[in-house]
Design an enzyme around this catalytic site. Structure first.
Site, short mmCIF file in Angstrom:
data_model
loop_
_atom_site.label_atom_id
_atom_site.label_comp_id
_atom_site.label_asym_id
_atom_site.label_seq_id
_atom_site.Cartn_x
_atom_site.Cartn_y
_atom_site.Cartn_z
N ARG A 261 0.84 -1.20 0.00
CA ARG A 261 0.00 0.00 0.00
C ARG A 261 0.88 1.25 0.00
O ARG A 261 1.84 1.34 0.74
CB ARG A 261 -0.94 0.01 1.21
CG ARG A 261 -1.88 -1.18 1.23
CD ARG A 261 -2.86 -1.15 2.36
NE ARG A 261 -3.66 -2.36 2.40
CZ ARG A 261 -4.57 -2.65 3.31
NH1 ARG A 261 -4.80 -1.78 4.29
NH2 ARG A 261 -5.23 -3.79 3.28
N ARG A 276 2.32 1.33 10.24
CA ARG A 276 1.82 1.68 8.89
C ARG A 276 2.98 1.55 7.90
O ARG A 276 3.83 2.42 7.79
CB ARG A 276 1.27 3.11 8.90
CG ARG A 276 0.33 3.42 7.74
CD ARG A 276 -0.27 4.80 7.88
NE ARG A 276 -1.10 4.92 9.06
CZ ARG A 276 -2.38 4.56 9.13
NH1 ARG A 276 -2.96 4.06 8.06
NH2 ARG A 276 -3.06 4.71 10.24
N SER A 351 -10.16 -5.65 10.22
CA SER A 351 -11.40 -5.03 9.79
C SER A 351 -12.21 -6.10 9.07
O SER A 351 -11.72 -6.71 8.11
CB SER A 351 -11.10 -3.85 8.85
OG SER A 351 -12.25 -3.08 8.61
N ARG A 389 1.06 -6.11 12.92
CA ARG A 389 0.44 -5.48 14.09
C ARG A 389 0.28 -6.47 15.23
O ARG A 389 0.33 -6.08 16.40
CB ARG A 389 -0.90 -4.84 13.69
CG ARG A 389 -0.70 -3.66 12.74
CD ARG A 389 -1.91 -2.79 12.60
NE ARG A 389 -1.64 -1.68 11.69
CZ ARG A 389 -2.45 -0.65 11.49
NH1 ARG A 389 -3.60 -0.58 12.14
NH2 ARG A 389 -2.12 0.32 10.64
#
Length: 424
Positions: A261, A276, A351, A389
């Protein structure tokens, strides 16, 4: 993609629904395009009917030995006019399709109202937050003593990358294997190995394109490729242009992949450490189900992701995202946030979303219903969970005063029985 029939029949109601997200639908623009499409479609149909009728008259005239030159000239004229109208119609249809591809999904009725993450609703918490007898360090300070090297990664690739060696690399690998085993053996998922490079059409199918191209890494060449931002893209595309037999549903896939990303919208955010990154690993869960089963499937998929954190004994909470915070393709989303002692707050680690028929319509992914007719599937996806994470959370929650880190019990078999990570 939203149902075109719904857009044509009740555009104002769609606008009201999308406004829940804070998305302002340009009703006038879409109505204008649709009106142009209708006019051209009617004209094209009329010309086609007239051309066909003229062709029939030509046949009849020839059979009777009559002169057909005038009729043939009329046919050529009709054909030319039809070609021109068809070209205009194709152009307008392309504009309508492009417009529709930028429309987000309609939200599930149960999604809480709100404009941003501050309105997300906490559903539950699990685990006890540890009270430290010393000042806990953040994962970067801990990891740099154990083989986490941001400087080396910077020399190789730049910012937002990491190199891990020694015990941290082993812990990273152990997390991947543990999560795959859990989801396959206990949760009933089928493991999938998928490409890390995908065509543009695959990303359009799952909703990353055309809206979020700035968040992706593209690869030059023919045909054009993109690095996957998540395994959701290739795994969900497994049912692209397919009609699945009803008795094979639900389909449940788990895949471990790297994710890439650009973090285009994250300038200045989480610049320290592994929170991130441009490149990270994730174990992804995807379910393909009948429409009537997708609400229950979301609860199940979320519970499966929670099972990872419970097995690792990491404190977390579950949030129902509000209308303004739900992602583009999702109708409803739960976020799992793990506790990070150094930040004294929960941070997202998974998510889980129900996209209903939004992706399936783009992908033309269907099954045969009880009447034997093709019907759009519902697609769901969720992290089960993000590896980096999870590693961050372990380093911070399991750290000891002497700088060592305890290995969670469930990971010890994957670490050759090691119970403790020590500084290099």
């Amino acid at each position: 993609m939203l149902d075109p029939k719904l857009l044509r029949s009740d555009l104002n109601a769609v606008a009201v629904q999308l406004a829940r997200r804070g998305f302002q639908l340009d009703v006038g623009r879409l109505s204008s395009l649709e009106e142009q499409r209708k006019v051209l479609q009617i004209e094209a149909d009329a010309l086609r009917a007239e051309r066909n009728a003229n062709a029939k008259r030509v046949g009849q005239a020839k059979a009777q030995g009559q002169e057909v030159a005038t009729l043939l000239a009329a046919g050529e004229n009709l054909g030319g006019r039809l070609t021109g109208v068809d070209e205009q119609l194709v152009a307008i249809q392309a504009q309508v399709a492009d417009f529709q591809l930028l429309l987000p999904n309609i939200l599930h009725a149960s999604v809480p109202e709100g404009n941003d993450e501050l309105a997300n609703v906490e559903m539950r918490r699990w685990g006890n937050i540890r009270e430290f007898e010393f000042l806990p360090l953040d994962h970067s300070a801990i990891g740099e003593r154990m083989g986490m090297d941001f400087e080396a990664a910077g020399r190789i690739s730049g910012a937002r990358f990491v190199v891990m060696t020694g015990p941290l690399a082993s812990l990273h690998r152990a997390l991947i294997q543990f999560m795959l085993d859990l989801h396959i053996r206990e949760h009933g998922y089928t493991e999938a190995y998928v490409p890390y490079l995908v065509h543009r059409e695959a990303l359009v199918g799952t909703g990353q394109l055309p809206k979020f191209e700035a968040d992706l890494f593209s690869v030059r060449g023919e045909p054009g490729f993109f690095l996957i931002p998540t395994a959701e893209v290739p795994v969900t595309n497994l049912v692209r242009d397919q009609i699945i037999a009803a008795e094979k549903l639900p389909l449940k896939f788990v895949a471990h992949t790297p994710c890439f990303r650009s973090e285009a919208g994250a300038s200045g955010r989480d610049t320290r450490g592994m929170i991130r990154q441009h490149q990270f690993e994730k174990v992804e869960l995807v379910q393909i189900v009948k429409p009537e089963d997708s609400d229950a499937a979301l609860e199940q998929l979320t519970a499966h992701a929670e099972g990872v954190l419970q097995a690792l004994e990491l404190p977390y909470r579950v949030l129902a995202l509000c209308a303004g915070d739900v992602g583009f393709s999702a109708a409803k989303t739960y976020d799992l946030e793990v506790w990070l002692p150094s930040q004294q707050k929960y941070r997202e680690i998974s998510s889980c979303s129900n996209c209903e028929s939004f992706q399936a319509r783009r992908l033309q992914a269907r099954y045969r219903n009880k009447a034997g007719k093709p019907e759009l599937l519902h697609t769901l996806n969720g992290s089960g969970v993000a590896i980096g994470r999870a590693l961050v959370a372990i380093l911070e929650n399991y750290q000891q005063a002497d700088g060592s880190v305890l290995v969670p019990t469930v990971l010890q078999p994957y670490m050759a029985g090691a119970q403790l990570l020590n500084s290099i």
